[in-house]
Motif scaffolding. Structure first.
Motif, short mmCIF file in Angstrom:
data_model
loop_
_atom_site.label_atom_id
_atom_site.label_comp_id
_atom_site.label_asym_id
_atom_site.label_seq_id
_atom_site.Cartn_x
_atom_site.Cartn_y
_atom_site.Cartn_z
N UNK A 1 0.85 -1.40 0.09
CA UNK A 1 0.09 -0.08 0.19
C UNK A 1 0.70 1.32 0.01
N UNK A 2 1.83 1.46 0.85
CA UNK A 2 2.85 2.60 0.76
C UNK A 2 3.47 2.58 -0.54
N UNK A 3 3.88 1.27 -1.16
CA UNK A 3 4.79 1.67 -2.53
C UNK A 3 3.59 2.32 -3.61
N UNK A 4 2.33 1.41 -3.36
CA UNK A 4 1.41 2.21 -4.47
C UNK A 4 1.52 3.61 -4.29
N UNK A 188 20.33 9.48 5.05
CA UNK A 188 19.86 8.17 5.78
C UNK A 188 18.43 8.04 5.06
N UNK A 189 17.98 6.84 5.17
CA UNK A 189 16.71 6.35 4.73
C UNK A 189 16.25 5.06 5.40
N UNK A 190 15.09 4.97 6.02
CA UNK A 190 14.22 4.03 6.60
C UNK A 190 14.17 2.66 5.99
N UNK A 191 14.18 1.48 6.56
CA UNK A 191 13.74 0.51 5.81
C UNK A 191 13.61 -0.76 6.92
N UNK A 192 13.96 -2.01 6.42
CA UNK A 192 13.90 -3.10 7.29
C UNK A 192 15.08 -4.14 6.69
N UNK A 193 15.46 -4.85 7.67
CA UNK A 193 16.49 -5.85 7.39
C UNK A 193 15.90 -7.15 7.93
N UNK A 194 15.78 -8.19 7.18
CA UNK A 194 15.09 -9.32 7.91
C UNK A 194 14.02 -9.08 8.69
N UNK A 195 13.14 -8.13 8.25
CA UNK A 195 11.92 -7.62 9.09
C UNK A 195 11.97 -6.61 9.98
N UNK A 196 13.45 -6.60 10.67
CA UNK A 196 13.86 -5.59 11.59
C UNK A 196 13.85 -4.09 11.21
N UNK A 197 13.16 -3.37 11.86
CA UNK A 197 13.51 -1.70 11.29
C UNK A 197 14.81 -1.31 11.35
N UNK A 198 15.24 -0.72 10.35
CA UNK A 198 16.57 -0.08 10.40
C UNK A 198 16.76 1.21 9.67
N UNK A 199 17.68 1.82 10.20
CA UNK A 199 18.21 3.15 9.53
C UNK A 199 19.26 3.14 8.50
N UNK A 200 19.16 3.06 7.11
CA UNK A 200 20.32 2.94 6.28
C UNK A 200 20.87 4.33 6.20
N UNK A 249 13.96 -4.05 2.75
CA UNK A 249 13.01 -3.28 2.08
C UNK A 249 13.52 -1.93 2.37
N UNK A 250 13.24 -0.89 1.45
CA UNK A 250 13.87 0.51 1.57
C UNK A 250 12.70 1.33 1.48
N UNK A 251 12.21 2.06 2.72
CA UNK A 251 11.18 2.97 2.68
C UNK A 251 9.73 2.29 2.12
N UNK A 252 9.55 1.21 2.32
CA UNK A 252 8.37 0.24 2.08
C UNK A 252 8.59 -0.43 0.66
N UNK A 253 9.51 -0.29 -0.04
CA UNK A 253 9.59 -0.95 -1.37
C UNK A 253 10.54 -2.18 -1.06
N UNK A 254 10.22 -3.36 -1.42
CA UNK A 254 10.98 -4.65 -1.37
C UNK A 254 12.06 -4.56 -2.65
N UNK A 255 13.53 -4.84 -2.23
CA UNK A 255 14.51 -4.60 -2.81
C UNK A 255 14.93 -6.04 -3.06
#
Length: 309
Positions: A1-4, A188-200, A249-255
């Motif tokens: 939804x966020x990506x859309x 920086x940009x937010x995302x997840x690594x292995x489902x855990x919130x991260x700040x890249x 994921x990066x800002x809600x988008x799967x990579x």
């Protein structure tokens, strides 16, 4: 939804700046080399002398070079202001670091005068590393690093930046707004690594990285030791490769998943470790991630563009 939602926002941006004017863009080819990881280089001229400089988004300065190159371009009698720079991992240079005025810096057709040039030592390995262009140059010149096309672009105006971003949206890219971290001196940009919130940390060089404490929190196992790091203040330590590729994921988008390096990011930089669970400096996405995802970083609009899959 966020990506859309982001796709719709990107489409709105595209429509809002039509019609598209002719963009004045200075394109310069990138050359990727293995220098402690995969790193992009461009040819540049400092005071009319040609060098190959690394494009480093996590380097907090405008530009840097070594003492030998500084002498070559006419900078004499450099004042050693602090102990900084290494000639090999764990071996601090005796030459120190100084700040000098560079009269002319040219990259392709783009030129800038009277900029701050740092002078310090970095290890010289296969094919010399003549120096670096840092985040201050990337922001000042509104640079676009196009990993998909293997080139660097320098727009002539904000309108040209907008036009270039519009083309990316038309090609199916989704733009993600980066945030400037003044304390860290990078984006920086937010995302997840292995489902855990991260700040890249958004970097332009090397392999993606995880701090040891965050890797444990995200249940990412370290695999073999692949190297040792040598921090700019003389710290040394072990670098491991994660056992397997990790969903991201990066800002809600799967990579595409990545297989990051794992090491103590705070020891590397000579910094005190913050309280457990902090998002600061816990993950970095670098050149290997950008290439695997055909990413494009626009330092003018402060957007990270990723294609829809």
């Amino acid at each position: 939804m966020k990506l859309a939602k982001k796709i719709l926002q990107s489409a709105f941006i595209c429509a809002s700046i039509l019609p598209l004017a002719h963009a004045e863009i200075n394109y310069v080819p990138l050359e990727f080399r293995q220098v402690s990881g995969l790193r992009p280089f461009v040819y540049a001229e400092m005071n009319h002398h040609r060098f190959q400089l690394m494009v480093h988004a996590q380097a907090g300065f405008y530009a840097m070079t070594t003492h030998a190159n500084a002498a070559l371009i006419g900078l004499k009698n450099l004042e050693n202001k602090e102990q900084y720079g290494i000639v090999a991992p764990g071996k601090v240079s005796t030459l120190g670091r100084s700040t000098e005025n560079l009269a002319l810096l040219e990259v392709g057709k783009d030129s800038v005068t009277n900029v701050k040039l740092l002078v310090f030592e970095v290890p010289q390995t296969e094919g010399e590393m003549h120096g670096m262009l840092g985040i201050r140059w990337l922001r000042d010149r509104k640079v676009i690093i196009d990993y998909d096309a293997g080139r660097l672009a320098i727009p002539s105006s904000p309108a040209d930046t907008a036009a270039e971003d519009q083309r990316l949206v038309a090609r199916g890219y989704v733009g993600h707004k980066m945030q400037w971290d003044g304390e860290r001196g990078g984006f920086v940009i937010t995302g997840t690594v292995n489902g855990v919130p991260a700040q890249f940390v958004v970097n332009s060089v090397a392999q993606s990285q995880l701090d040891t404490e965050f890797a444990e929190r995200a249940k990412i196992q370290a695999g073999p030791q692949i190297s040792e790091y040598g921090g700019p203040k003389g710290a040394v330590g072990k670098v491991f490769l994660s056992k397997k590729q990790v969903p991201t994921t990066v800002d809600g988008q799967a990579t595409n998943p990545f297989q990051p390096e794992i090491f103590d990011a705070y020891a590397y930089e000579g910094l005190a470790r913050p309280p457990a669970g902090s998002l600061s400096r816990n993950a970095t996405i670098g050149a290997e991630f950008m290439l695997a995802n055909q990413a494009i970083i626009d330092f003018g609009s402060e957007m990270l563009f990723l294609p829809t899959r």
